[in-house]
Design a protein around this motif. Structure first.
Motif, PDB file in Angstrom:
ATOM      1  N   ASN B 206       0.134   5.497   6.664  1.00  0.00           N
ATOM      2  CA  ASN B 206       0.001   4.724   5.415  1.00  0.00           C
ATOM      3  C   ASN B 206       0.112   3.221   5.624  1.00  0.00           C
ATOM      4  O   ASN B 206      -0.219   2.450   4.739  1.00  0.00           O
ATOM      5  CB  ASN B 206       1.103   5.147   4.430  1.00  0.00           C
ATOM      6  CG  ASN B 206       0.999   6.608   4.099  1.00  0.00           C
ATOM      7  OD1 ASN B 206      -0.035   7.083   3.664  1.00  0.00           O
ATOM      8  ND2 ASN B 206       2.082   7.342   4.336  1.00  0.00           N
ATOM      9  N   CYS B 223       5.438   5.050  -4.184  1.00  0.00           N
ATOM     10  CA  CYS B 223       5.965   6.250  -3.525  1.00  0.00           C
ATOM     11  C   CYS B 223       7.437   6.474  -3.843  1.00  0.00           C
ATOM     12  O   CYS B 223       8.055   7.406  -3.306  1.00  0.00           O
ATOM     13  CB  CYS B 223       5.775   6.148  -2.021  1.00  0.00           C
ATOM     14  SG  CYS B 223       4.065   6.260  -1.564  1.00  0.00           S
ATOM     15  N   ARG B 266      -5.804   5.214  -5.194  1.00  0.00           N
ATOM     16  CA  ARG B 266      -5.420   6.392  -4.402  1.00  0.00           C
ATOM     17  C   ARG B 266      -4.259   7.146  -5.034  1.00  0.00           C
ATOM     18  O   ARG B 266      -3.455   6.552  -5.749  1.00  0.00           O
ATOM     19  CB  ARG B 266      -4.964   5.938  -3.000  1.00  0.00           C
ATOM     20  CG  ARG B 266      -6.092   5.712  -2.057  1.00  0.00           C
ATOM     21  CD  ARG B 266      -5.517   5.363  -0.695  1.00  0.00           C
ATOM     22  NE  ARG B 266      -6.521   4.667   0.099  1.00  0.00           N
ATOM     23  CZ  ARG B 266      -6.297   3.578   0.816  1.00  0.00           C
ATOM     24  NH1 ARG B 266      -5.104   3.041   0.840  1.00  0.00           N
ATOM     25  NH2 ARG B 266      -7.262   3.031   1.502  1.00  0.00           N
ATOM     26  N   PRO B 269       0.834   8.771  -1.574  1.00  0.00           N
ATOM     27  CA  PRO B 269       1.215   9.747  -0.542  1.00  0.00           C
ATOM     28  C   PRO B 269       2.660  10.182  -0.716  1.00  0.00           C
ATOM     29  O   PRO B 269       3.447   9.490  -1.361  1.00  0.00           O
ATOM     30  CB  PRO B 269       1.030   8.954   0.765  1.00  0.00           C
ATOM     31  CG  PRO B 269       1.006   7.530   0.376  1.00  0.00           C
ATOM     32  CD  PRO B 269       0.649   7.427  -1.066  1.00  0.00           C
ATOM     33  N   LYS B 270       2.976  11.338  -0.097  1.00  0.00           N
ATOM     34  CA  LYS B 270       4.345  11.842  -0.205  1.00  0.00           C
ATOM     35  C   LYS B 270       5.274  10.974   0.617  1.00  0.00           C
ATOM     36  O   LYS B 270       4.891  10.471   1.665  1.00  0.00           O
ATOM     37  CB  LYS B 270       4.405  13.285   0.303  1.00  0.00           C
ATOM     38  CG  LYS B 270       3.908  14.257  -0.729  1.00  0.00           C
ATOM     39  CD  LYS B 270       4.026  15.659  -0.206  1.00  0.00           C
ATOM     40  CE  LYS B 270       3.368  16.638  -1.173  1.00  0.00           C
ATOM     41  NZ  LYS B 270       3.247  17.965  -0.605  1.00  0.00           N
TER      42      LYS B 270
END
Lengths: 132, 271
Positions: B206, B223, B266, B269-270
């Motif tokens: 990332n 996040c 986007r 992300p985790k």
């Protein structure tokens, strides 16, 4: 289409296709990357040879001159190929970056281990090899 | 009688040991606070900093003795690596110049690999004052914080920079503030402290490889990482050009706007 431009176009396309085959045969170009060029060369060859095909495609895109259709599709194919290469270059850049980082870390660890191995036993109590 | 294979035996023994260790830890933590200091690493990316790196390392070793320092020599052609070794700091030498973000991320990869729980990142040009390391460390160890950014604009000392650079920081700072829902005054600051999952997040895919900036602050905020700014002292480095100078400024502005835009598009992300 004027016969002169038709002949030149056919010759260029034949040369391109033959040259790409030769590059693959000599292993200077991989099969993966040859596909785009072969597709471009063959499509342009069909458009140059077949009067009916170029007439139909010109009508489809609204071009008044057949040569404009050839240029239009030539450019379109080149743009697609360039985009494909940009995607591949991005992936390769990422792979090289990861490799660079891992090489740096591994080299650091290798040097640290070498220092441990080369350290005299009276400094550590045990020999360098025993520590590892 | 149940016969155990070596792998099963190993795994079950490991599970038992882990359970015992966990119980011990819980009992221990409920009775008294952990006295063991968190494993901390200072990461410094450096490119042709032979002139400044020695003084930077001496400053850190004086202000924060005992904390290991890792310099990532980003393919320097001068004596940066030699000077770092002379100062007993760890050095990872990249085979060629890969850019600030890649060098920094290499340090985070090393930190993850070696289980460091706190990472302080700072510049090699002497811009960052080692006296502030203590403040960053104290702040990052608090529960409500994953990332601490040292801001030059929260400090009482005035930081002098070019008008264009100041304008850039102001614009991207405001954009970051807008999307993070909190004030971000210095998105370009490379003087930061991170802990736990935030370290792993930087070591992951990332992380933007060229200019980690406002875009990455927005991504971390999305996040769920808790970001905080504290005042730090920053000195101008007169003998060195910024990495955003010349034609790179145009690319930097373009890249930042594009990166912020796609970050917002986007799926987060985790962690």
């Amino acid at each position: 289409m004027p016969p002169r431009i038709q002949i030149i176009s056919i010759l260029i396309c034949v040369f391109l296709v033959a040259y790409v085959f030769e590059l693959v045969r000599r292993k200077h170009l991989s099969e993966e990357y040859s596909m785009g060029w072969l597709l471009t060369g063959t499509s342009m060859l069909i458009l140059s040879v077949s009067e009916g095909a170029i007439k139909w495609v010109s009508g489809l895109v609204g071009a008044t001159l057949f040569t404009s259709t050839l240029f239009f599709f030539g450019l379109l194919f080149l743009m697609v190929i360039c985009l494909h290469f940009s995607i591949r270059i991005s992936a390769l850049t990422k792979q090289v970056r990861t490799l660079t980082q891992h090489i740096g870390i591994l080299d650091h660890e290798k040097k640290a281990l070498e220092e441990k191995v080369n350290q005299p036993p009276w400094q550590t109590g045990t020999s360098g090899l025993e520590q590892i | 009688m149940k016969t155990l294979s070596y792998q099963t035996f190993k795994s079950e023994t490991h599970k038992e040991t882990a359970a015992i260790q966990k119980d011990d830890l819980e009992t221990f933590s409920s009775q008294e606070p952990l006295t063991q200091p968190p494993k901390t690493l200072i990461i410094i990316p450096a490119y042709n900093e032979g002139k400044n790196i020695g003084a930077v390392l001496e400053g850190i070793q004086k202000q924060s003795p005992g904390i290991p320092i890792l310099v990532i020599d980003d393919g320097s052609s001068d004596n940066t690596e030699k000077i770092v070794r002379e100062h007993n700091a760890k050095v990872i030498s990249l085979p060629y110049n890969s850019g600030y973000g890649v060098a920094l991320q290499t340090g985070f990869l090393y930190a993850v690999k070696n289980n460091f729980s706190i990472v302080i990142q700072m510049d090699s040009d002497g811009q960052h004052d080692p006296a502030n390391i203590k403040d960053l460390m104290e702040e990052v160890q608090k529960d409500n914080c994953d990332v601490v950014i040292g801001s030059r604009f929260l400090s009482k000392d005035s930081y002098k920079t070019s008008l264009a650079r100041h304008a850039g920081m102001f614009i991207f700072g405001n954009i970051a503030s807008l999307f993070c829902g909190q004030k971000v005054t210095d998105p370009t600051s490379g003087f930061q402290a991170l802990k736990g999952r935030a370290i792993e997040f930087i070591a992951s895919d990332n992380y933007p490889p060229d200019y980690p900036d406002a875009d990455f602050i927005i991504l971390m905020n999305r996040c769920g990482f808790k970001i905080k700014e504290i005042p730090v002292t920053m000195h101008a480095s007169p003998d060195k050009e910024s990495m955003h100078h010349g034609h790179k400024t145009v690319y930097y502005v373009f890249k930042m706007f594009l990166s912020i835009f796609v970050t917002l598009l986007r799926k987060s992300p985790k962690r």
